[in-house]
Design an enzyme around this catalytic site. Structure first.
Site, short mmCIF file in Angstrom:
data_model
loop_
_atom_site.label_atom_id
_atom_site.label_comp_id
_atom_site.label_asym_id
_atom_site.label_seq_id
_atom_site.Cartn_x
_atom_site.Cartn_y
_atom_site.Cartn_z
N ASP A 81 1.55 -2.07 -9.38
CA ASP A 81 0.64 -1.21 -8.63
C ASP A 81 0.68 -1.54 -7.15
O ASP A 81 0.05 -2.50 -6.70
CB ASP A 81 -0.77 -1.38 -9.18
CG ASP A 81 -1.75 -0.40 -8.59
OD1 ASP A 81 -1.32 0.47 -7.81
OD2 ASP A 81 -2.95 -0.49 -8.90
N ASP A 282 2.36 4.86 -3.84
CA ASP A 282 1.56 4.17 -4.85
C ASP A 282 2.27 4.17 -6.19
O ASP A 282 2.24 5.16 -6.92
CB ASP A 282 0.20 4.87 -4.96
CG ASP A 282 -0.74 4.19 -5.95
OD1 ASP A 282 -0.39 3.10 -6.45
OD2 ASP A 282 -1.81 4.73 -6.21
#
Length: 421
Positions: A81, A282
């Site tokens: 992440d 992201d």
């Protein structure tokens, strides 16, 4: 924490380090810590680490990595992440809301606890301050996410055994969250991973910690294969010397996301008139999200361009917001990509820097054999004017986050093959 938004929660997440009145007695309140690994200046930043990835955009909805933690080490599968800089693992302390069986949970030891006086506690609480009455108290955390999911726990330090590409083995002691209370929401099942590997633009991500103790440069990258899997690396040894295009990272010191821009949206070689987009890279988001203006422009242009082509709306397919069906089920995006034009994000603050989004970078084929748009309306899920480049648009590209030079770069790559160092 849904597969559709998959760790988009981390983008909008924020960390509160708060003092809780009690915690299981397996922790000592008087534990003190110091770095166990030091290196001379001449040996600093000597190598990199590389990891194989598992997962895919569809149907799984995330990419994960196996990381060893502890002594003796145990392997944990963590969702990668870049939208969050905080790492946490489901924790047997005991655990509420954990999805893993007990023997696969992280088991803390008495000397693992981080107390409030530790600089790590303050760093993890930025831009605020730890709410501790006593510096020797434990440093707790709570992560709240945009989809109403959360993780609650205590910050610990433990060994992270790594084998570097130069052949050396190291065992640094790094800080992360021991999550003993997880909550999930939404219609989808919780992710099957043991936690989150936070790689965002912040001071407490794992690569920043490795940099601070002289192991690697503060550089990381990933290569997500459209066919599933890929690789992740820490350090700069695997960054190609040429072929990558670079754009600056936002200079906002409080922004823990890898954001860049402004960018102009181009469809089929023609400007859409949508400009000034700030883009956030992201890896914690399965799909790409545009603000309302950019999203509506994209949908309108795609639908207009599909007029006269053998595709019909497939409203019955709820896999994503917009889906189409053909005369017979599609097996892959390759069967239908000729019906769609490429999208381009042209970054206006860097000369000739463009992120090419071929149909493969914004479409999926579902289990029903329909093709769906993997660009979603971020305004509908609380992202406001933010725009996210998710996994779907980073497939088969090497994406590099260079925190040393404050830049993001990318280049087409074969993500099924490990690069040579």
């Amino acid at each position: 924490m849904t597969k559709t938004t998959k760790r988009m929660k981390a983008l909008m997440g924020f960390i509160f380090l708060v003092l809780f009145a009690t915690f299981p007695a397996c922790f000592s309140q008087d534990s003190q810590f110091s770095h166990v690994l030091t290196k001379s200046a001449s040996n600093r930043f000597g190598s990199s680490a590389i990891f194989l990835l598992q997962g895919n955009v569809y149907p799984l909805g995330y990419y994960s990595v196996h990381i060893k933690i502890g002594n003796p080490p145990k392997v944990y599968d963590l969702d990668i992440d870049t939208g969050s800089d905080f790492t946490w693992v489901q924790c047997d302390a005991p655990c509420t809301g954990c999805t893993k069986p007990q023997h696969l949970l992280y088991k803390p030891k008495p000397n693992n606890l981080v107390n409030c006086v530790d600089p790590v506690c303050a760093a993890m609480h930025l831009p605020g301050k730890p709410q501790c009455k006593d510096p020797k108290e434990q440093c707790d955390y709570q992560v709240n996410y945009a989809d109403q999911g959360s993780s609650l726990g205590v910050i610990v330090k433990d060994n992270f055994p790594l084998r570097l590409v130069n052949g050396s083995n190291i065992d640094p002691r790094l800080a992360f969250g021991c999550g003993y209370n997880q909550k999930y929401s939404g219609s989808h099942s919780p992710p099957s991973t043991a936690g989150v590997l936070g790689l965002g633009n912040g001071k407490v991500n794992i690569v920043s910690q490795l940099h601070n103790i002289g192991i690697t440069k503060n550089v990381l990258g990933h290569c997500l294969s459209e066919r599933g899997g890929g690789f992740l690396f820490f350090g700069d040894d695997l960054v190609p010397s040429s072929g990558i295009v670079w754009t600056p990272i936002s200079s906002n010191p409080t922004d823990k996301h890898y954001s860049s821009g402004p960018a102009e949206l181009v469809f089929g070689g023609t400007s859409t008139g949508v400009k000034g987009l700030t883009m956030i890279f992201d890896s914690g988001s399965s799909y790409t999200y545009f603000n309302s203006q950019a999203y509506q422009a994209t949908v309108n242009l795609i639908k207009k361009d599909l007029n006269g082509k053998p595709l019909k709306d497939a409203a019955e397919d709820k896999s994503l917001s917009i889906c189409w069906k053909g005369k017979k089920p599609f097996k892959s995006v390759g069967d239908v990509k000729n019906y769609f034009k490429p999208l381009v994000l042209s970054f206006t603050n860097a000369k000739n820097v463009q992120l090419q989004l071929s149909p493969e970078a914004y479409l999926i084929v579902t289990r029903h054999g329909n093709v769906c748009l993997g660009i979603l309306n971020g305004s509908e899920v609380g992202l406001g004017n933010l725009n996210i480049i998710g996994d779907i648009s980073m497939q088969d590209k090497m994406v590099v986050y260079d925190n040393e030079k404050r830049q993001i770069g990318w280049a087409p790559a074969n993500c099924d093959r490990l690069p040579k160092s």
